[in-house]
Design an enzyme around this catalytic site. Structure first.
Site, PDB file in Angstrom:
ATOM      1  CE  LYS A  14      -2.063  -1.215   3.884  1.00 29.05           C
ATOM      2  NZ  LYS A  14      -1.498  -2.531   4.207  1.00 29.05           N
ATOM      3  NE  ARG A  89      -3.939  -1.524   9.252  1.00 30.75           N
ATOM      4  CZ  ARG A  89      -2.920  -0.955   8.609  1.00 30.75           C
ATOM      5  NH1 ARG A  89      -2.968   0.298   8.261  1.00 30.75           N
ATOM      6  NH2 ARG A  89      -1.859  -1.668   8.311  1.00 30.75           N
ATOM      7  NE  ARG A 128       8.391  -2.606   6.211  1.00 30.48           N
ATOM      8  CZ  ARG A 128       7.109  -2.269   6.146  1.00 30.48           C
ATOM      9  NH1 ARG A 128       6.675  -1.551   5.141  1.00 30.48           N
ATOM     10  NH2 ARG A 128       6.268  -2.661   7.070  1.00 30.48           N
ATOM     11  NE  ARG A 134       7.064  -0.375  10.032  1.00 29.72           N
ATOM     12  CZ  ARG A 134       6.026  -0.327   9.228  1.00 29.72           C
ATOM     13  NH1 ARG A 134       6.098   0.331   8.095  1.00 29.72           N
ATOM     14  NH2 ARG A 134       4.905  -0.935   9.542  1.00 29.72           N
ATOM     15  NE  ARG A 145       2.363  -5.045  10.922  1.00 28.45           N
ATOM     16  CZ  ARG A 145       3.361  -4.666  10.147  1.00 28.45           C
ATOM     17  NH1 ARG A 145       4.608  -5.040  10.427  1.00 28.45           N
ATOM     18  NH2 ARG A 145       3.142  -3.899   9.111  1.00 28.45           N
TER      19      ARG A 145
END
Ligand code: B4P
Length: 194
Positions: A14, A89, A128, A134, A145
């Site tokens: 996204k 969401r 990532r 992160r 998640r």
């Protein structure tokens, strides 16, 4: 005004696709993930609260996220339109967005859902995590998640589908190929500026 929701599970692309779309179509980008990470990095009270949820792979409470969005839309009253990236969401977030846009005499025109197999999502986000720093890009948190996505976020797609606004796009082709497919859908509503 043209308003687009980019929908999909964590890691579906996204944020990646939003970058291309916003420059090609001159749209404003509203990413709740980016807004929340900004609050976290500035150690605001909202950020401190949000971090507790994000670090566990959970969604941040609706009232926190909805409050942030309203102000962002007001920041650019002359926008050609908005890309909502990672928002809504949950169903309450979708209802709140409809109300906010109705108040501004506009609406969501199109919802593009990026479909990516789960093993590919995990691979991308773990990769990532090696560079992003992160705290939610570890395999354990990524799995949570994805669970949150199935429990709370997927019903949002059904809602938009009932209203005839949802289109599915294969999201595990290259970034360029996926962008081309997304563009074909957007071009039915809005011409590129570049
Ligand atoms: P977000 O920041 O929204 O994002 P994301 O789910 O990590 O991923 P996105 O789909 O944008 O993937 P990306 O392009 O980065 O959410 C983070 C957290 O914030 C949530 O878990 C939640 O706690 C909180 N939150 C955010 N919004 C909320 C809301 N509305 N309500 C409640 N809580 C909220 O791509 C991922 C990786 O894949 C990148 O490394 C990219 O380079 C790669 N990639 C992308 N496309 C690719 C392709 N085609 N091929 C190969 N690799 C690709």
């Amino acid at each position: 005004m043209f308003n687009l929701v980019l929908f999909g599970p964590p890691g579906s692309g996204k944020g990646t696709q939003s970058e291309n779309i916003l420059t090609t179509y001159d749209l404003q980008h509203i990413s709740t993930g980016d807004l929340l990470r900004d609050e976290v990095s500035r150690h605001t009270p909202l950020g401190t609260e949000a971090k507790k949820y994000m670090d566990q792979g959970m969604l941040v409470p609706d009232e926190v996220v909805i409050g942030m969005i309203s102000g962002k839309i007001d920041d650019t009253p002359d926008a050609r339109g908005f890309i909502f990236d990672g928002f809504p969401r949950t169903r309450p977030q979708a209802d709140a967005l409809d109300k906010l846009l109705e108040f501004k005499n506009t609406k969501i025109h199109l919802v593009l859902a990026l479909d990516v197999p789960e093993h590919e999502l995990i691979k991308r986000l773990v990769h990532r995590g090696t560079t992003s720093g992160r705290s939610d890009d570890t395999e354990e948190v990524i799995t949570k998640r994805i669970k949150e996505y199935h429990a709370k976020t997927k019903p949002v797609a059904d809602y938009y589908n009932e209203h005839g606004k949802l289109e599915h796009v294969i999201g595990d082709h290259t970034i360029e190929e996926t962008f081309k497919t997304l563009s074909k859908h957007i071009n039915k509503y809005l011409l590129p500026v570049t």
